[in-house]
Design an enzyme around this catalytic site. Structure first.
Site, PDB file in Angstrom:
ATOM      1  N   HIS A 192      90.802  49.599  27.390  1.00  0.00           N
ATOM      2  CA  HIS A 192      91.576  50.762  26.961  1.00  0.00           C
ATOM      3  C   HIS A 192      92.842  50.951  27.792  1.00  0.00           C
ATOM      4  O   HIS A 192      93.834  51.482  27.289  1.00  0.00           O
ATOM      5  CB  HIS A 192      90.710  52.020  27.053  1.00  0.00           C
ATOM      6  CG  HIS A 192      91.346  53.232  26.429  1.00  0.00           C
ATOM      7  ND1 HIS A 192      91.645  53.302  25.087  1.00  0.00           N
ATOM      8  CD2 HIS A 192      91.760  54.406  26.969  1.00  0.00           C
ATOM      9  CE1 HIS A 192      92.198  54.471  24.821  1.00  0.00           C
ATOM     10  NE2 HIS A 192      92.291  55.157  25.948  1.00  0.00           N
TER      11      HIS A 192
ATOM     12  N   SER B 105      96.916  56.000  23.331  1.00  0.00           N
ATOM     13  CA  SER B 105      95.670  56.726  23.105  1.00  0.00           C
ATOM     14  C   SER B 105      95.949  58.057  22.395  1.00  0.00           C
ATOM     15  O   SER B 105      96.448  58.053  21.271  1.00  0.00           O
ATOM     16  CB  SER B 105      94.934  56.915  24.434  1.00  0.00           C
ATOM     17  OG  SER B 105      93.615  57.346  24.229  1.00  0.00           O
TER      18      SER B 105
ATOM     19  N   ASP C  17      87.995  47.573  24.188  1.00  0.00           N
ATOM     20  CA  ASP C  17      88.258  48.995  24.405  1.00  0.00           C
ATOM     21  C   ASP C  17      86.990  49.785  24.087  1.00  0.00           C
ATOM     22  O   ASP C  17      86.521  49.796  22.948  1.00  0.00           O
ATOM     23  CB  ASP C  17      89.405  49.444  23.496  1.00  0.00           C
ATOM     24  CG  ASP C  17      89.921  50.837  23.825  1.00  0.00           C
ATOM     25  OD1 ASP C  17      89.131  51.675  24.285  1.00  0.00           O
ATOM     26  OD2 ASP C  17      91.116  51.076  23.594  1.00  0.00           O
TER      27      ASP C  17
END
Length: 247
Positions: A226, A99, A196
């Site tokens: 995610h 991320s 996600d």
């Protein structure tokens, strides 16, 4: 065992380091995450079995490191990563960025490409302060941030809201990587779940199209969210690292 590094501007950076063969692997965590998360722990076990050098750490204001989260910004966290990699690793490393860690890994690669043997992005979120938070805000929300200096946003990962500061947004504009050439002269693997809800698959496609790499592949995993932390997803991460190590 947790150790500490005296980082930039006096920031105290918590880290764990495992000895082993090179190129080593460095895990760069996400926004408000830490080095005790599922992916970081899984990679620690994998590296131990493989005899691979492995480094994980917490950015300032995260996990066991010093400082307040709300005082942080992308540039400071990238500086933390650069300091940790410079001081605690030998030779080129495979950067595994989750991320926000995907963005940080790109900033590390831009700052010191000689230290990067390859890169694995897991739901990589470059420029998310701008193309995520700022671009999705309406005029009233933008005015609120400029007036109050912060937003408090709900989080599905914590009972505490995410605090997004004006400083984070404005300083993030100095760290953007998708608005200028992005040379990644090493193998790159991008992993992205189609379910996600935090990082759209369009961001992964945009990064793939934008980056200049001799060996870049994107893997889309249908239904993965995610967290990207199911056994199947975790196996894909170590598989991607192995591909990068093979060059």
């Amino acid at each position: 065992m947790t150790e500490f590094l005296d980082g930039p501007a006096g920031r105290r950076i918590a880290f764990e380091r495992q000895p082993g063969k090179g190129p080593g692997v460095v895990f760069l965590g996400g926004f408000r995450s830490d080095m005790r998360g599922t992916k970081a722990e899984y990679l620690a076990d994998w590296a131990a079995r493989d005899g691979r050098a492995y480094l994980r750490f917490d950015y300032s204001g995260h996990g066991e490191s010093g400082g307040a989260f709300e005082d942080g910004e992308i540039g400071a966290w990238a500086a933390d990563a650069i300091a940790a990699i410079s001081a605690l690793t030998d030779g080129p490393q495979v950067l595994v960025g989750s991320s926000m860690g995907g963005w940080i890994s790109l900033l590390v690669a831009r700052a010191m490409p000689e230290k990067v043997a390859g890169l694995v992005g897991i739901a990589a979120a470059p420029d998310f302060t701008e193309i995520g938070y700022w671009d999705s805000a309406d005029e009233a929300q933008r005015a609120s941030l400029l007036r109050d200096g912060r937003w408090e946003l709900p989080s599905e990962y914590s009972d505490e809201p995410y605090v997004i500061t004006r400083r984070l947004i404005e300083e993030g504009r100095d760290q953007l990587v998708l608005d200028k050439p992005l040379a990644l002269p090493f193998p790159v693997r991008l992993l992205q779940g189609t379910a996600d809800e935090d990082v759209p698959r369009d961001w992964a496609l945009r990064l793939m199209d934008h980056a200049d790499s001799p060996d870049l592949r994107l893997v889309l995993v249908k239904g993965a969210d995610h967290r990207f932390s199911t056994p199947e997803c975790l196996s894909l991460i170590t598989g991607a690292i192995a591909e990068v190590l093979r060059g």
